[in-house]
Design an enzyme around this catalytic site. Structure first.
Site, PDB file in Angstrom:
ATOM      1  N   TYR A  54      49.903  27.347 124.091  1.00 59.69           N
ATOM      2  CA  TYR A  54      49.851  25.979 123.934  1.00 59.69           C
ATOM      3  C   TYR A  54      49.895  25.263 125.220  1.00 59.69           C
ATOM      4  O   TYR A  54      50.547  25.783 126.134  1.00 59.69           O
ATOM      5  CB  TYR A  54      50.915  25.196 123.574  1.00 59.69           C
ATOM      6  CG  TYR A  54      50.874  25.303 121.871  1.00 59.69           C
ATOM      7  CD1 TYR A  54      49.968  26.264 121.280  1.00 59.69           C
ATOM      8  CD2 TYR A  54      52.452  25.660 120.792  1.00 59.69           C
ATOM      9  CE1 TYR A  54      50.192  26.307 119.405  1.00 59.69           C
ATOM     10  CE2 TYR A  54      52.491  26.038 119.768  1.00 59.69           C
ATOM     11  CZ  TYR A  54      51.197  26.707 119.080  1.00 59.69           C
ATOM     12  OH  TYR A  54      52.156  27.199 117.623  1.00 59.69           O
ATOM     13  N   HIS A 112      51.506  35.657 116.605  1.00 61.58           N
ATOM     14  CA  HIS A 112      51.091  34.376 116.502  1.00 61.58           C
ATOM     15  C   HIS A 112      49.685  34.842 115.424  1.00 61.58           C
ATOM     16  O   HIS A 112      50.261  33.236 114.586  1.00 61.58           O
ATOM     17  CB  HIS A 112      49.756  33.872 117.692  1.00 61.58           C
ATOM     18  CG  HIS A 112      50.052  32.468 117.722  1.00 61.58           C
ATOM     19  ND1 HIS A 112      49.933  31.555 118.914  1.00 61.58           N
ATOM     20  CD2 HIS A 112      50.193  31.391 116.609  1.00 61.58           C
ATOM     21  CE1 HIS A 112      49.745  30.113 118.346  1.00 61.58           C
ATOM     22  NE2 HIS A 112      49.918  30.594 117.582  1.00 61.58           N
TER      23      HIS A 112
HETATM   24  N1  LIG Z   1      51.453  28.432 113.970  1.00 63.06           N
HETATM   25  C1  LIG Z   1      50.753  28.618 114.074  1.00 63.06           C
HETATM   26  O1  LIG Z   1      49.208  29.348 114.057  1.00 63.06           O
HETATM   27  C2  LIG Z   1      50.700  27.156 114.674  1.00 63.06           C
HETATM   28  C3  LIG Z   1      49.448  26.087 114.174  1.00 63.06           C
HETATM   29  C4  LIG Z   1      49.424  24.811 114.558  1.00 63.06           C
HETATM   30  C5  LIG Z   1      50.915  24.169 114.596  1.00 63.06           C
HETATM   31  N2  LIG Z   1      52.314  25.341 115.182  1.00 63.06           N
HETATM   32  C6  LIG Z   1      53.603  24.643 115.043  1.00 63.06           C
HETATM   33  O2  LIG Z   1      53.751  23.472 114.361  1.00 63.06           O
HETATM   34  C7  LIG Z   1      54.013  22.741 114.850  1.00 63.06           C
HETATM   35  C8  LIG Z   1      53.119  21.595 114.077  1.00 63.06           C
HETATM   36  O3  LIG Z   1      52.273  21.055 113.962  1.00 63.06           O
HETATM   37  P1  LIG Z   1      51.151  20.335 114.276  1.00 63.06           P
HETATM   38  O4  LIG Z   1      51.022  20.416 115.610  1.00 63.06           O
HETATM   39  O5  LIG Z   1      49.681  21.013 114.025  1.00 63.06           O
HETATM   40  O6  LIG Z   1      51.343  19.512 113.319  1.00 63.06           O
HETATM   41  P2  LIG Z   1      51.922  18.065 112.447  1.00 63.06           P
HETATM   42  O7  LIG Z   1      52.973  18.249 112.945  1.00 63.06           O
HETATM   43  O8  LIG Z   1      51.542  18.661 111.136  1.00 63.06           O
HETATM   44  O9  LIG Z   1      51.663  16.742 113.650  1.00 63.06           O
HETATM   45  C9  LIG Z   1      51.343  16.665 114.362  1.00 63.06           C
HETATM   46  C10 LIG Z   1      50.382  15.227 114.905  1.00 63.06           C
HETATM   47  O10 LIG Z   1      51.427  14.698 114.212  1.00 63.06           O
HETATM   48  C11 LIG Z   1      51.898  13.426 114.308  1.00 63.06           C
HETATM   49  N3  LIG Z   1      53.312  12.569 113.912  1.00 63.06           N
HETATM   50  C12 LIG Z   1      53.963  13.213 114.055  1.00 63.06           C
HETATM   51  N4  LIG Z   1      55.390  12.641 113.096  1.00 63.06           N
HETATM   52  C13 LIG Z   1      54.785  11.802 113.016  1.00 63.06           C
HETATM   53  C14 LIG Z   1      55.018  10.544 112.134  1.00 63.06           C
HETATM   54  N5  LIG Z   1      56.469  10.422 111.540  1.00 63.06           N
HETATM   55  N6  LIG Z   1      54.422   9.859 111.742  1.00 63.06           N
HETATM   56  C15 LIG Z   1      52.698   9.539 112.040  1.00 63.06           C
HETATM   57  N7  LIG Z   1      52.526  10.914 112.906  1.00 63.06           N
HETATM   58  C16 LIG Z   1      53.548  11.499 113.685  1.00 63.06           C
HETATM   59  C17 LIG Z   1      52.343  12.952 115.760  1.00 63.06           C
HETATM   60  O11 LIG Z   1      51.985  12.064 116.537  1.00 63.06           O
HETATM   61  P3  LIG Z   1      52.474  12.456 118.550  1.00 63.06           P
HETATM   62  O12 LIG Z   1      52.376  13.612 119.100  1.00 63.06           O
HETATM   63  O13 LIG Z   1      51.843  10.872 119.066  1.00 63.06           O
HETATM   64  O14 LIG Z   1      54.525  11.332 117.637  1.00 63.06           O
HETATM   65  C18 LIG Z   1      51.171  14.598 116.133  1.00 63.06           C
HETATM   66  O15 LIG Z   1      49.879  13.865 115.745  1.00 63.06           O
HETATM   67  C19 LIG Z   1      53.250  22.611 116.489  1.00 63.06           C
HETATM   68  O16 LIG Z   1      53.197  21.472 117.104  1.00 63.06           O
HETATM   69  C20 LIG Z   1      53.525  24.275 116.531  1.00 63.06           C
HETATM   70  O17 LIG Z   1      54.596  24.239 117.556  1.00 63.06           O
HETATM   71  C21 LIG Z   1      51.735  26.554 114.573  1.00 63.06           C
END
Ligand SMILES: NC(=O)c1ccc[n+]([C@@H]2O[C@H](COP(=O)([O-])OP(=O)(O)OC[C@H]3O[C@@H](n4cnc5c(N)ncnc54)[C@H](OP(=O)(O)O)[C@@H]3O)[C@@H](O)[C@H]2O)c1
Length: 279
Positions: A54, A112
């Site tokens: 990241y 990962h």
């Molecule tokens: N292991 C893997 O391969 C893998 C892959 C993907 C993700 N991950 C991990 O999982 C975490 C979460 O997944 P993600 O970041 O892909 O997606 P997510 O958490 O589903 O979505 C993040 C997005 O949603 C917005 N958001 C968050 N809370 C919200 C709410 N209450 N209302 C409206 N919008 C909201 C955020 O906006 P703002 O930031 O503007 O608040 C951001 O744009 C990642 O950050 C990472 O740590 C791991």
């Protein structure tokens, strides 16, 4: 949010955490990102998920700023790139992560996704890091059932503490086989992208209808939906402080049978094996 789940080694962790993907990509945003994580921690969301990938290490630096002075209350998760997951590559990558995170240990270190290095080599390297205290536990990410079975057959394979995979109402293939497999083996599943990266999912009429009933938002309902399962940990990422506050409160929402039926009608559960989706 006080609900917890036990890892296979007995360590108890909160079921709600904070993601960090896309943090640390722009220096100008780093202060706001660290402040968001600190707000989450103040609200009790002390599990933080990051990765060397990241922001090319930048997210780990943001995390370091957020957890400075309060490391002991944090459960810190980071991940090694598959191309670094060799016997020598794992400890070297871990050292670099520790330096960026400004800490002496990672609580949970994940592969990962699967790459070309033999799993046995990666697990051997994880176990060595555990023995010397650089990591407290290790796990995997983006592993389907066949990968988990292969892992379970390895010496020390049973020590795998989690499998972090994509899981939200529009991506529920894991319910067919992977989630039951992990539950049977007492391996919690860490649900990533639980709010569907704030895309189409949040426009779902079922989520909106259920949200109205709970005086909540669709994102909160999506998080509560993932957490209905006792073996699921949810790690939404948020920088907007309003999102951080909403997400921290989402764990308190208990969905009813009627809510779940409404969500099933628009986002049906899988009827057959689907290969694991990745983002
Ligand atoms: N292991 C893997 O391969 C893998 C892959 C993907 C993700 N991950 C991990 O999982 C975490 C979460 O997944 P993600 O970041 O892909 O997606 P997510 O958490 O589903 O979505 C993040 C997005 O949603 C917005 N958001 C968050 N809370 C919200 C709410 N209450 N209302 C409206 N919008 C909201 C955020 O906006 P703002 O930031 O503007 O608040 C951001 O744009 C990642 O950050 C990472 O740590 C791991």
């Amino acid at each position: 949010m006080s609900r917890t789940v036990a890892l296979p080694d007995g360590t108890v962790v909160p079921v709600l955490g904070q993601g960090t993907w896309h943090m640390g990509e722009r220096g100008s945003a780093a202060k706001a990102e660290a402040a968001a994580l600190r707000l989450g921690i103040d609200l009790g969301v002390t599990l933080i998920d990051t990765a060397e990938m990241y922001g090319n290490g930048g997210a780990e630096e943001v995390v370091a700023e957020a957890i400075a002075g309060q490391r002991d209350k944090i459960f810190l998760v980071s991940k090694v790139y598959p191309h670094n997951a060799s016997r020598d590559g794992v400890p070297a990558a871990c050292e670099r992560s520790l330096r960026r995170l400004k800490t002496d240990r990672i609580d949970l270190y994940l592969l990962h996704w699967r790459g070309s290095h033999p799993l046995a080599e990666t697990v051997g390297a994880f176990e060595k890091l555990r023995e010397v205290g650089k990591i407290r536990a290790w796990g995997v990410s983006n592993f389907d059932v066949n990968d988990m079975q292969e892992l379970a057959r390895l010496k020390a394979g049973a020590a795998c503490a989690t499998n972090q995979v994509l899981y939200h109402p529009d991506s529920r293939g894991i319910e067919y086989d992977l989630l039951p497999w992990c539950a049977e083996h007492s391996t919690p599943v860490m649900a990533y992208s639980p709010v569907g990266q704030a895309g189409r999912l949040l426009r779902s009429s079922a989520l909106r209808e259920v949200a109205k009933r709970h005086d909540a938002t669709p994102a909160q309902v999506a998080i509560a939906w993932g957490l209905r399962h006792p073996h699921v940990i949810s790690i939404p990422k948020a920088v907007d402080p309003a999102h951080v506050r909403q997400n921290a409160a989402a764990g308190e929402i208990v969905l009813t049978e009627e809510d779940l039926a409404a969500i099933d009608a628009e986002h049906p559960p899988p009827r057959r094996k689907q290969s694991l989706e990745m983002r």
